[in-house]
Scaffold this motif. Structure first.
Motif, PDB file in Angstrom:
ATOM      1  N   GLN A  32       0.834  -1.204   0.000  1.00 48.63           N
ATOM      2  CA  GLN A  32       0.000   0.000   0.000  1.00 48.63           C
ATOM      3  C   GLN A  32       0.868   1.253   0.000  1.00 48.63           C
ATOM      4  OE1 GLN A  32      -2.450  -0.473   3.453  1.00 48.63           O
ATOM      5  NE2 GLN A  32      -4.027  -1.640   2.363  1.00 48.63           N
ATOM      6  N   GLY A  33       1.952   1.233   0.759  1.00 46.70           N
ATOM      7  CA  GLY A  33       2.864   2.375   0.780  1.00 46.70           C
ATOM      8  C   GLY A  33       3.521   2.609  -0.560  1.00 46.70           C
ATOM      9  N   ILE A  34       3.907   1.542  -1.236  1.00 46.47           N
ATOM     10  CA  ILE A  34       4.536   1.669  -2.543  1.00 46.47           C
ATOM     11  C   ILE A  34       3.539   2.195  -3.572  1.00 46.47           C
ATOM     12  CG2 ILE A  34       5.497   0.322  -4.452  1.00 46.47           C
ATOM     13  CD1 ILE A  34       6.867  -1.418  -2.298  1.00 46.47           C
ATOM     14  N   LYS A  35       2.287   1.735  -3.499  1.00 43.71           N
ATOM     15  CA  LYS A  35       1.262   2.241  -4.424  1.00 43.71           C
ATOM     16  C   LYS A  35       1.016   3.733  -4.205  1.00 43.71           C
ATOM     17  CE  LYS A  35      -1.268  -2.031  -5.218  1.00 43.71           C
ATOM     18  NZ  LYS A  35      -2.529  -2.744  -4.999  1.00 43.71           N
ATOM     19  N   TRP A  36       0.974   4.161  -2.935  1.00 45.60           N
ATOM     20  CA  TRP A  36       0.766   5.574  -2.628  1.00 45.60           C
ATOM     21  C   TRP A  36       1.930   6.401  -3.162  1.00 45.60           C
ATOM     22  CZ3 TRP A  36       3.384   9.163   0.428  1.00 45.60           C
ATOM     23  CH2 TRP A  36       2.713  10.355   0.631  1.00 45.60           C
ATOM     24  N   GLU A  37       3.147   5.907  -2.990  1.00 44.48           N
ATOM     25  CA  GLU A  37       4.307   6.641  -3.478  1.00 44.48           C
ATOM     26  C   GLU A  37       4.317   6.719  -5.003  1.00 44.48           C
ATOM     27  OE1 GLU A  37       9.045   7.056  -2.769  1.00 44.48           O
ATOM     28  OE2 GLU A  37       7.803   5.952  -1.369  1.00 44.48           O
ATOM     29  N   GLU A  38       3.882   5.656  -5.668  1.00 44.31           N
ATOM     30  CA  GLU A  38       3.794   5.681  -7.126  1.00 44.31           C
ATOM     31  C   GLU A  38       2.809   6.753  -7.585  1.00 44.31           C
ATOM     32  OE1 GLU A  38       2.682   2.769 -10.876  1.00 44.31           O
ATOM     33  OE2 GLU A  38       2.058   2.212  -8.856  1.00 44.31           O
ATOM     34  N   GLU A  39       1.674   6.859  -6.902  1.00 39.33           N
ATOM     35  CA  GLU A  39       0.699   7.890  -7.255  1.00 39.33           C
ATOM     36  C   GLU A  39       1.287   9.284  -7.069  1.00 39.33           C
ATOM     37  OE1 GLU A  39      -2.769   7.232  -4.916  1.00 39.33           O
ATOM     38  OE2 GLU A  39      -3.241   5.327  -5.882  1.00 39.33           O
TER      39      GLU A  39
END
Length: 95
Positions: A32-39
């Motif tokens: 979830q953290g990686i997805k947020w950072e990608e956004e």
């Protein structure tokens, strides 16, 4: 011999199940953290390309035109986010 293996497996099942679920919890948290950072990186990329709309200096026009095919999806995302209210999850400027 079969009874001994069943007993060993039954004693190992609970700790291994616990460790497996513990691992999955951490994995979900970090994904979830990686997805947020990608956004957020997508937001920054769009801000660099279309920064002149908000008063930031823009990159050279030739570079913008070469990168434009890669941001078509980002333009749709920006349009979708523009209609939502600003929260922590929608980015630091809501783009």
């Amino acid at each position: 011999m079969g009874e001994l293996l069943k007993e060993v497996f039954s004693k190992l099942k609970l700790p291994l199940t616990f460790l497996w679920e513990f691992h999955r919890g951490f994995e979900l948290y970090y994904v979830q953290g990686i997805k947020w950072e990608e956004e957020e990186l997508e937001n920054i990329f769009a801000l660099i390309l279309f920064g002149d709309y908000v008063g930031l200096p823009n990159p050279p026009t030739d570079l913008s035109f070469r990168l434009l095919p890669h941001v078509v999806r980002e333009i749709y995302v920006m349009q979708e986010k523009a209609s939502k209210e600003v929260t922590f999850k929608t980015g630091w400027i809501g783009v």
